[in-house]
Structures are given as structure tokens and as C-alpha cells.
Design an enzyme around this catalytic site. Structure first.
Site, PDB file in Angstrom:
ATOM      1  N   SER A  24       0.798  -1.241   0.000  1.00 20.89           N
ATOM      2  CA  SER A  24       0.000   0.000   0.000  1.00 20.89           C
ATOM      3  C   SER A  24       0.823   1.280   0.000  1.00 20.89           C
ATOM      4  CB  SER A  24      -0.929   0.020   1.200  1.00 20.89           C
ATOM      5  OG  SER A  24      -2.008  -0.829   0.930  1.00 20.89           O
ATOM      6  N   LYS A  63       0.383   3.445  -2.899  1.00 21.83           N
ATOM      7  CA  LYS A  63      -0.807   4.303  -3.042  1.00 21.83           C
ATOM      8  C   LYS A  63      -0.447   5.784  -2.985  1.00 21.83           C
ATOM      9  CE  LYS A  63      -3.671   0.576  -1.219  1.00 21.83           C
ATOM     10  NZ  LYS A  63      -4.409   0.033  -0.082  1.00 21.83           N
ATOM     11  N   TYR A 112      -4.253  -2.062  -9.982  1.00 23.31           N
ATOM     12  CA  TYR A 112      -4.109  -2.014  -8.515  1.00 23.31           C
ATOM     13  C   TYR A 112      -3.172  -3.127  -8.002  1.00 23.31           C
ATOM     14  CZ  TYR A 112      -5.296  -2.422  -3.597  1.00 23.31           C
ATOM     15  OH  TYR A 112      -5.210  -2.519  -2.234  1.00 23.31           O
ATOM     16  N   TYR A 116      -4.320   3.418   8.081  1.00 25.48           N
ATOM     17  CA  TYR A 116      -5.654   2.839   8.273  1.00 25.48           C
ATOM     18  C   TYR A 116      -6.235   3.266   9.613  1.00 25.48           C
ATOM     19  CZ  TYR A 116      -3.752   0.101   4.481  1.00 25.48           C
ATOM     20  OH  TYR A 116      -3.186  -0.275   3.326  1.00 25.48           O
ATOM     21  N   VAL A 170       1.135  -3.764   3.874  1.00 20.80           N
ATOM     22  CA  VAL A 170       1.086  -5.057   4.566  1.00 20.80           C
ATOM     23  C   VAL A 170       2.330  -5.919   4.328  1.00 20.80           C
ATOM     24  CG1 VAL A 170      -1.421  -5.270   4.826  1.00 20.80           C
ATOM     25  CG2 VAL A 170      -0.328  -6.147   2.765  1.00 20.80           C
TER      26      VAL A 170
END
Ligand code: GLU
Length: 309
Positions: A64, A67, A191, A243, A261
Site C-alpha cells: 500500500s 498508493k 491495482y 488505516y 502489509v
């Protein structure tokens, strides 16, 4: 400037006995094969000093953290209209939560939860084929890090594709609200591949340097984004980068950061440095347990928190 090499060495040895703590992500089968005892850390200052320790030059799956780069690309293509498709508020829920998306009718809370990043992949596609969009992302990250060797790990991408049930659910859900411009398989192809970028801590710290230096990579002289945009991306990293553990990270570390992760975290000390850490064991929010501790120690020892010394 504090003696950064000494600080990094001290963090490395203090955390050595704790390596292996946390839980390695195994819902993407390929990630479960990683040695939980790995630990790397790299700091690149805005003056170009590099300080590292441990496995800082071993590539890992940035997941992530990518991102941040796709959001930067989407903002470059679509400017502020990006925010018609994805919000800018912390989610307070898990990285792959579907519940919130239903309440908010397919507009994800922020670009760093999975649903939001899927919406951003749709924006990066912008009428191109997935192959072209993936190529553009890889070229962009190479340009940011000034390193042509950065690549996607095809095994990780395949592994995500094969087991990404929840991401398929999120994307289909958004499509059902008419929120995706491209076919679900294309959007997820982009993605899954950007999540599968493999980078070392040193490469990652270089790639985040533009965020520490008002939008310009001070080592290459490339202006990546206007300073206002760099500031805003940092704000999103601070509020949404971990998160439902974002508040805790801000409390403990006090720096904009984005976790993945795979156990990596990219943190930005504006005006000072870009920092990457990697330790695969995750805490209950899916953020690197030892990596967060390393950054907490760094912020304590350097006084680099954006909230004051
Ligand atoms: N590729 C991962 C997923 O979609 C990213 C999650 C993460 O790094 O937090 O599940």
C-alpha cells in the site's frame, strides 16, 4: 543535524532482540514466505546524506505504500477533480472494509484504504490499457527514486490476483454504484500490480524525498509536484496513512507516513528527510510493528515530529 548514522545504528541494535514480533500477512500467499526477522531502515536527507542499517538494500513488497505514488499521478492527471471520486477523511475502519463503502454509496473515504486506491487506479487508467498504466506507474516510481532497476514482482501480483476476493468485492461494489470508468478487471489489474512493486528501503526513501522537500527532488533537481500539493499529500499520509491505526501513529511518531502489509513504512520529515523502514511482522491494524517502533525511536531522538520537538 543530529548524528543520524549513530541513531540508526542504535535503533537497529535496540530492536534486534524484538525482530520477528508481529504477524506476517498471509492473506496474500506470496507475502507469507518472507523471513519475519528481516529489518531494514534507510534515511535520505534533503541534502543527500544516506544513512542505513540492516536489510536496507533487500527489496520487499511495498504494497500500500505504492498508493502514495498512484495518488500523486492521479492528482497530476486530474487535479482537484480527483476528490469527486475519493474523499479525504480518515476511515477509522480496516484497510479492506466494505461496510463504509455501502453507507457512502461507492465513494471511498480516502485514497489510502483499498477501495480508495482502487478508485485512484481507475483514475490513473484514464482511457489507457492496464499495461500502459502499469508501465506509467513503474516509470514514475523509477523517476522519483532515480533508479531504473525498480520493478514489479510478478509472483506477488499473480498471488494477489488469485486471492483478492475482497478487492474484487470492493471494486464490483463501486462499479455497481457507477463509480468506475473502466472494467473491474482492468482497474484491479493496475491495482494489484502497483501493490506488487518491489523496492528496497533505500529506494523507497529516495522516492519519498520530494515530499520532504516541498515537491522537488533535491538530488535530481526534478520538480515532481507544486509545494502545495506535497504539503497536502503529507497531510493525507498523516491522517490516513495507517488505516485505523493512523491516530496512534500520529501520536507516537508524529510524521506523515504510509504503511503497507509487506511490513514497510515510508515516513516524511518535512524539510529534513525521507525515511523507509521494513519489518514484516504486523500489528493488529496491519502496520509494521517493529517498523513503527523504529520510527517512534527516530522521532524521539531527532525531534522531527511535525507537532514540535
Ligand atoms: N495489496 C494489498 C491489498 O489489497 C494492500 C494492502 C496493504 O498494503 O495495506 O490487500
Amino acid at each position: 543535524m543530529p548524528d543520524l548514522q549513530k541513531i540508526v545504528d542504535e535503533i537497529y541494535s535496540k530492536l534486534k532482540p524484538r525482530r520477528g514480533e508481529g504477524k506476517v500477512a498471509d492473506y496474500i500467499p506470496q507475502l507469507a514466505h518472507v523471513d519475519p526477522k528481516k529489518f531494514g531502515m534507510a534515511i535520505v536527507t534533503v541534502d543527500g546524506e544516506v544513512h542505513k542499517a540492516g536489510d536496507a538494500d533487500i527489496p520487499f513488497s511495498i504494497q500500500s505504500i505504492s498508493k502514495v505514488f498512484t495518488l500523486t499521478l492521479a492528482l497530476g492527471k486530474h487535479g482537484e477533480t480527483t476528490w469527486n471520486r475519493v474523499g479525504r477523511e480518515p476511515s477509522g475502519s480496516a484497510f479492506n472494509s466494505i461496510v463504509q463503502l455501502e453507507h457512502e454509496e461507492g465513494k471511498p473515504r480516502n485514497p489510502f484504504i483499498n477501495a480508495g486506491a482502487i478508485a485512484v487506479s481507475d483514475l490513473v487508467l484514464a482511457g489507457h490499457t492496464p499495461r500502459e498504466a502499469i508501465g506509467e506507474i513503474v516509470r514514475f516510481v523509477r523517476y522519483l527514486a532515480d533508479d531504473e532497476t525498480i520493478a514489479i514482482d510478478p509472483e506477488v501480483a499473480k498471488s494477489e490476483q488469485a486471492t483478492g476476493y475482497r478487492n474484487f468485492a470492493l471494486a464490483n461494489f463501486m462499479a455497481s454504484f457507477g463509480k468506475l470508468d473502466h472494467p473491474v478487471e482492468h482497474v484491479l489489474g493496475v491495482y494489484f500490480h502497483h501493490c506488487a512493486l518491489a523496492m528496497t528501503c533505500t529506494q523507497l526513501a529516495h522516492s519519498g524525498l520530494f515530499l520532504a522537500a516541498a515537491g522537488k527532488n533535491p538530488l535530481t533537481g526534478h520538480r515532481v509536484v507544486p509545494s502545495q500539493r506535497a504539503r497536502r499529500i503529507n497531510a493525507l499520509m498523516l491522517t490516513c496513512g495507517h488505516y485505523d491505526g493512523s491516530g496512534d501513529f500520529a501520536y507516537r511518531v508524529g510524521l506523515p507516513g504510509k504503511s503497507g502489509v509487506g511490513g514497510g513504512i515510508l515516513a516524511v520529515a518535512p524539510g529534513k528527510a525521507s525515511v523507509a523502514v521494513w519489518s514484516p511482522g504486523l500489528n493488529h491494524n496491519g502496520n509494521s510493528l517493529i517498523g513503527s517502533l523504529a520510527l517512534e525511536m527516530l522521532a524521539d531522538r531527532t525531534g522531527w515530529s511535525v507537532f514540535g520537538q
